[in-house]
Each structure stands twice: as C-alpha cells, then as structure tokens.
Scaffold this active site. Sequence first.
Site, PDB file in Angstrom:
ATOM      1  N   GLU A  36       0.842  -1.190   0.000  1.00  0.00           N
ATOM      2  CA  GLU A  36       0.000   0.000   0.000  1.00  0.00           C
ATOM      3  C   GLU A  36       0.878   1.242   0.000  1.00  0.00           C
ATOM      4  O   GLU A  36       0.581   2.237  -0.652  1.00  0.00           O
ATOM      5  CB  GLU A  36      -0.916  -0.009   1.233  1.00  0.00           C
ATOM      6  CG  GLU A  36      -1.960   1.099   1.261  1.00  0.00           C
ATOM      7  CD  GLU A  36      -1.434   2.392   1.862  1.00  0.00           C
ATOM      8  OE1 GLU A  36      -0.339   2.376   2.453  1.00  0.00           O
ATOM      9  OE2 GLU A  36      -2.128   3.418   1.730  1.00  0.00           O
ATOM     10  N   GLU A  37       1.996   1.201   0.741  1.00  0.00           N
ATOM     11  CA  GLU A  37       2.825   2.385   0.900  1.00  0.00           C
ATOM     12  C   GLU A  37       3.572   2.772  -0.378  1.00  0.00           C
ATOM     13  O   GLU A  37       4.106   3.882  -0.469  1.00  0.00           O
ATOM     14  CB  GLU A  37       3.857   2.169   2.033  1.00  0.00           C
ATOM     15  CG  GLU A  37       3.228   1.923   3.399  1.00  0.00           C
ATOM     16  CD  GLU A  37       2.610   3.178   4.018  1.00  0.00           C
ATOM     17  OE1 GLU A  37       2.630   4.245   3.372  1.00  0.00           O
ATOM     18  OE2 GLU A  37       2.103   3.088   5.151  1.00  0.00           O
TER      19      GLU A  37
END
Lengths: 346, 347, 334
Positions: free
Chosen positions: B207-208
């Site tokens: 996600e990051e």
Amino acid sequence: MIELIKELCAVPGVSSFEDEIRARIEREIRPHASDVRTDAVGNLIAFKRGAKRADHPLMITAHMDEVGFIVKKIDDKGFVRFAPVGGIDRRTVIGKKVLIGKHRIPGAIGLRAYHLVSAKEEKIVPDIADMYIDIGAADQKQAQSLVSIGDEIVFDSDFVEFGDGMIKAKALDDRIGCAAMIHLIQKELPIDCAFVFTAQEETGARGAFGATFSIRPRIALVLEGTTAADVPSVKGHRRVTCAGEGPVLGVMDRGAIYDRDLFERLRHLADNRGIPWQTKRFIAGGTDAQAIQTTAGGVQVAAISVPVRYIHTSSSVASIRDCHHMVELAEAFIHSVAEDPGAKSE
Amino acid sequence: MSNLPTLLTSLSSIPGPSGFEHDVARRAVELMRPLTDEACVDGFGNACGILRGTQPGALRIVIAAHLDEIGFIATGVEQGFLRFSTIGSVDPRMLPGREVTVMTDPPIPGVITCLPPHVLSEEEMDLAFPREDLFIDVGFSHEETVTRIPVGTPAVYRAGCFPLGEDLFCGKAMDDRACFCAGLLALEMLQNAALPHDVVLLGTTREETNFGGAKTGTFALDPDVCLALDVTHAETPDGGPKNTDCVLGGGPAVGYGPNMTPRIRDALIAAANAENIDIQREVMPGKSYTDAWEMQVSREGIPTAILSLPTRYMHTPMETISLSDLRAMADLLVAFLKQPHGEEVAE
Amino acid sequence: MELLKTLQELNACFGPSGEEKEIRECIRRIAPGRIDEVRVDALGNLILRRKGSGPKVLFAAHMDSIGLIVTHIEKEGFLRFGNIGGLVAENILHATVRFKNGVRGTIVPDQSADRTKLSLNDLYVDIGAESEQQASSLIRIGDTAVYDAPANLAGGRIISPYLDNRISCIALLWAMEQIGESANDLYFVFTVQEEPGLRGAKPAAFEIDPDYGIVCDVTPAGDQPGSKHYGSSSLGGGAAIKVMDTSVICHPDMVDRLRALAEAGSIPYQNDVIVRGGTDAGPIHTTRGGVQTGGISVPCRYIHTPQEMADAEDVTHCASLMAAFAMSRLPARS
C-alpha cells in the site's frame, strides 16, 4: 444546442455528486437509447443501436462532473471551511458566490477587505485551507442546521451569451461535451454506439476505468473542454488553444498520446468538410482517454475538444461556433468509423 | 486474542516493508485461520481470510487493511557503511541517530548516522540532513558489510511498542497493522453470526508504494462492496484543526469524498448510530492515498468506503493510537457487516 | 546478430512513443528462432509467441523511444515542441534531431533565456527555415522527431542514442536466438509507449495473463564521477537483476530465482536498486490478480541524452540470463 448547454450548465454536479446532472441527462436520452444504466461509480451508460451491428460498440464519452468544493468543517463561528474537488486555481476562488448542499444554501467565499490588506499581502493568495465561506449564520449551531460536513459546494454562475457568438457559464467543461452527445444520440446512427456520460473525470478519470472495462470498445472518442489561454498577456505557444478557431483534435496531452491514425482521420474529415480545427500548442492536461486507452486489452483513443477560456472557474467562456463544429465533426467521425473501422490489430 | 496490546505488539514487531511482507502475511494468515473458513496467502502475497456466508451467491464484502510498513533498502556500501534509499514515504527528520533492523537472516542491528554538533556550522544545525548524506552504521568492516548485506536488502525501524497513559498505544507500523487487528477483532465477534454474505479480511501488501496488493487482491476476489481501513491524522499541538480532521479517543472516522460511495458511507453511519458508537468524520476531496483508491476502480467499478483510525505521528516509529478507538472500529465493522446490504449494491 | 550493426539498423527506424510502426516492422523482420504466433494489439504492441504447454512467461522490452513533438511554429520559422517521455533541457541542448520525413534540425535556446535555469519552454528546433510559411512546407504541427546521432564502439562499450531501449530489444532478440527446448509458453512482447508512462505493457499483459514476467530495460548506473548513486549498478558488472525501481519492488522469490540461475550458469550479475525511473515491470506485476515479475537490465550511463553508454558484455549476460529463465522449470502459478 445553446439552450441545452445553458440548461445543463445550470445543474450542479461536482465530481462524485452527479445524481442531479445524471438524472437531467437521462431524461433527455432515454427515449433514444435501447439500454440505459448507471454503474457503481456513477457513470451513465446508454447503448444506441445503429444501422450496422458491431461486436464492439464505438464508445463516445463526455464527463458529467464539474470542479467545485466540499465542506470540510463548520467552524465555531459558523463559517464553512472547504477543500477543492478537482483542479481549481486558488487565485480564482476568493470573492465568488457558491451554493452549498442539497438545499443550495448561498454562500460567499469571503476575504478580508482590501483596505485592511497590506501592500505585501495583496501580492499573495491565501491557501484554500485558510479561506472560508460565509453563509450568514449567526453561530456554529445555526450553520450546522443548514449545511453538513461532506456537502457539495458548487459555483453559482448564470449563463450569458455575449460578444460575437460567445457564451459564459460555469462547467462549460464538460457540459458542452454532454450536450454534443445528447445531440448525437438523437440522430440515426450507422453503427452501434455506447454513449458514456462519465463520473468523476475531474478527480482522475475515475469513472472511465470501469465503463471501459465493461464495454470493451476497440475505438473511443472523447468529447471534452480544453484550456484556451488566448488573451493578450499570453504569447505564442503558451496560448495553448484559441476560442473560435475550431475544435481541438487530440494529439498528445499529459495523460495520453492519441491514436495517430484516428487523429489523421479526424484531420481529413475536418479538412474535407471545411470545419476549422486546431491542436494544442502546449502539452498539458488530461482527459478520460488516459484511463480508457490502457484498460483491459487496450483501446484506440481520439479526442475532439472545445477551447474554453478561464476553464475550471465560475466564468468559463467558449465560442458557440466551436460547439456546433464539435458535433458536426463527431458525427462525421461516427460515419467514417462505420464505413471503415481501420482496425489496428492483426 | 483479545489482548489488544499483545496482538498489536506481535504484529508490529515483524519486519515487513512494502514488497517484503512475507513474514507478516504468514502471521496474519495464522491469526485468521481459527476465525475463518479459509485463510491463505494469495498469488500476490496478500493475506486473505474468508468467512463464508450462509447463502450461496450472496454478496462478497472485502475489508482491506494493509500489512506493509515504510522502510529502507540498501543501495551500496561505502567504507563499511550502508548507503540506503527509502521504501514508501519516510520523514527524513526521523532518521539521524535512528535505530534500525537490517533484514538479513539473522537480522543485523544498525544505527543511522548523524554528524555531531561540533562539525556543523550554525546554519547547518537548523536543517534536516538530506537523506543522501546519511548511512546505516552496522559496525562491520567494509568487506564484512559487502558480504553480509547485498544491495537490495531491506531494513525497518527497530521494533518496540509501549502503552502511553490509560488508553494510548505507541509503536511502529500501527499504520496499518492496528486496523488489521480491528479486522481480526471483528472476525472474532462474528464467529457465530451466520451472516448471509461472504466477509473477506484482506491484509494487503505494497500500500505504501503503489497499492499493488489492493489492486490485485480486489481483482482476484471480484467483490461487491469494498471497505478500506487505514489510519488518519489526529490532532497534535503542532497539527491542529486546519491540518487534521480527528482527535484520539473520538472514535473511528467515516470518510466523505469522491473515493467513498455515499450509500456505503451512509450504511456505516447508520450502523454507528444504531449501536451508539461515537464516530468522527473525515473529508478527503481527492485521492485518498488508501487502498480504496485502487479498489473503487477495479474491473467495472465497486461501491467503496473508508473507515479510519486516528493516529498521531504517522510514519514515525512512534505512531500512537487509542485502544478504545480501535475497539470501537471493530464494533462498527461488526454492526456494518450484520446489515443486509442488498440495496446498496442494487442499481 | 551483430551488436553495432543491429543497433544502427534499429536506430535508423523512426519510433518515438505513439509512432512505433517502423521499429515494430523492423523487429518483426529480424526476430530469430521459431515463432508460432504474431499479434499486434490495439496500441501497437508486438507480441511474438513461442508455444509451450507450461506456465506462461511474458518477456517485455519497450521499443518506443523518447522524442519531441512539434506544438507550434513561430513566425520566424522556429519550432516549439513538447516532450515525448523524459527530456531534460540541458541534455538535449544543441542535439541534432530528425523528423520522420528526413528533415533535420538542431535544438537551440531562446537567446534571452536564463542559462542556469533552462527549461524545455526556453528551447526551439531550428530546421533552417526562414519563415513560418517555409517551415510549414517542411513539417506540420504534431510531427515528431528523434535524436540523430551515431552509434560507435568505444573500448568494450557502446556509445549511441536510444540504448534506452534498443539495446534491451537486442538483448531480448539474442535471448530468442539462444532459447532451445522449453516447456514454457513464451511471449516476447515489444511494447509501445513506455516512455510517457508505462502505457503499452498494461493492456498487453492483461490480454496475455501471464504467470511470470521478465522486463528488459536499461538501468541507470551509479559509477560516474560525482555520482549521487541513484542507481546501484556499474557498467561491466554483469546483468542487473532488478530488486527495486520507482514502479516495482520485485518479489523476493523471483529475485532469488534469477540469482540462482545466474550462479548456476556462471553469468555475471549485480543487484539493481534505482531510486529514479520506472519500467514496464510496474504495470505488469499488478496485472489482474498479480504476476511474479523480475527485471534483467543493461546498466547504462547518460540515459536520455543523445549519447548513452553501455557495456557490450553486459548485454550478452542479460541475453544469457533471459534465455536461462525461459528454459528453466517454473512452478505453475498458485
């Protein structure tokens, strides 16, 4: 066409708040389409049968949404704090009139009076986070009874015909495209077409992904509004496009390189019919094409845009002639594709 | 399982920056196994747990919380010190003198260099170090470092969690493993609920960096409704109402904006009201920078909402959350999932 | 297939992003070995398939190049242009460019521009026209141009425009020559429109739905004087096995597999982390439910300038490693 653009511009429809504008458009097109539906992100998709069947319908799109704002907070004095939805130049925001929420509560984007601003300060435009909307509430409680966090905030700007065939309104980008599509869907068409009135284009071509995945067209034509900076203080290529000099044929922008063959086709169609046209003199901006082109197995994309001055402000301006030419050229394109799809794939 | 601090500490301590979530994903699957009908690591590396509904062909609701954390990656060796780059969005002011764990097997402890005051000028003292001038000191000779730590080895902040006061909890990777814990608590509470629809808890990866796990996991699951759980900024003395929407202890935040489909968002609010759960509201006017951004445009588009956990000091090793907010988030998930949901999805 | 000759042949083709027809036809013509299926998709990707019963492997090398697009003709006959892909003013200043129809020009600055802060908006292409009218008789708005510079050998290295990505196309073509027996279902895809945003690979991968992906591109080396180490590789250090770029972090299993193949085949290799630049591996690894994707790259200096440099041996090693992967036993996708 102008009456229709006027009516469509008057309807609020900030990205993700398209219910009203969608309903308005649906009313117009339902009698002419064989199948109309709304999908999960809010696109309005209408199929129109043409004289010739097609395995993959020709997809034609324009976006329903306009740029605007959203209510972030109601502060302890009853003023509304807000954030932009879509790309808005904050230099065009102060001192404008807006309407908030379902009940269209009028508000003024306020600012400290000029007399109270130092010579240094007048050169700087505040951040939108520091701006506020005055809805005339006595206090926070009264304000909260009128508007809510998350409410839509739309420019309040009427429709004016002026000068030599010019129009001013909010949301010419892209109600002009929507009006063009409504005109096209009412005609007898030579080939099956899917007319997609997309949602949330201004926040990143968000509706176009799902619509394209569902329809799987080979060819898509995007009808848009694009920047015109043809004012005296801007020189040469930075003018991007010029209002009144014809629709803009898509070659390349920051989101997509338009299909070369389709561009050449549009160019020939325009030249053969004496329709003026132009291309962008500066590579900037993006359209739904950036989402459409690379979805699923890929789509050949083309774009016809009307130059719009002061785009994304409450007083955008366009030429009526350009609008008519857009419809004319788009119709010619549909007929041309019906005759010769010019499929690229082997 | 219900000992929240223990659960949080256990997940927080596993190194797992974006792209290297293998161990966290495995642990997440172990934790989901007793609570679901099927739990596994999917083809992309996401941890996926499915609690099947009673009706065949009923809706599939996917709840996503990401397992990855921000971190570092070795890009070379200079005089025995590791040159490094970052994975995800790392605040460079957090770095000088920071303890890290290099993810070799076994792990190697390291310290990010910083120059002592006496070699800096007055102006330099006021500025943050540019990341390119920092190195990770692993205490080995040049040859040892080259042998032990190949280019491409990841690293994370050194682990360590602790409570603050009665209700707050502080440690690395609360973003977003705290929300994954909320998902686990919810699954616990749903054990005998016999819901008509499928509930999937998806521990996403990457996600990051590029929301890759949400994109691929959602495509593979083909859900009818998506709910992303992530952290959001809570007020601090230097981050007031102008920059933040929430406070710690005010409850989970329901998201408003283009990335959130109104009827799903409203269903969350209705569930909260019905169960008297305090919620806050958070307006995200554009890209939400959560898994929901990818989930909403998967395939033909999916109705999506975001529920957030207020957090202070995001993307530092001291991320701080409220345990009561976390429990309230789990309660809200349960209340939401128990709703019928037929109408939100129908056109 | 000899390196310099092939490179010159590819560079003679016109192929900026969005107009890859010429280079596509050239690659199709020279592609070696058994090819069972040829397909060109809607965006112009060239897909060459060598059928097999095993897992699907997608090899991708982009065939488009950066370039310029004419946006406006000034009344004095000078051309304004936009960038196709990443162009930096200081890198293209005074470069020679050529248009598809053979017209040549040189890139020059506006004489009153601030030379310390040059941007593309300060530049023109001078094609030697004396007026707008004369310029319009030679080229049209929307026409595109590419670098016009020679390819030369220098020691064991090669200096040329468009090593990004023609050198990788050659590495892939060499791999195709070397691949013998393979159970895998191999797709060799020469992608389009990588430079402006990794666009062509996305739909190509979606259609193919591969089990594994290998991307061959150049990767910025970090071995020049004063290097800020945006890339970890060096010229001559062997095939660069990608760990991370700005578009992808390669799955550790894939990276381990490639390292093991390199060791087993005695193929020199280096681990590659770059902090600037993305590749087709970005869109490929997040296709559908995800694809285990790796990168085998040619370390390169001065990327996107008219004279890039790479090591000839590195190209050989990349080809060998790709061939080894193609012929290896791969587990079916879970």
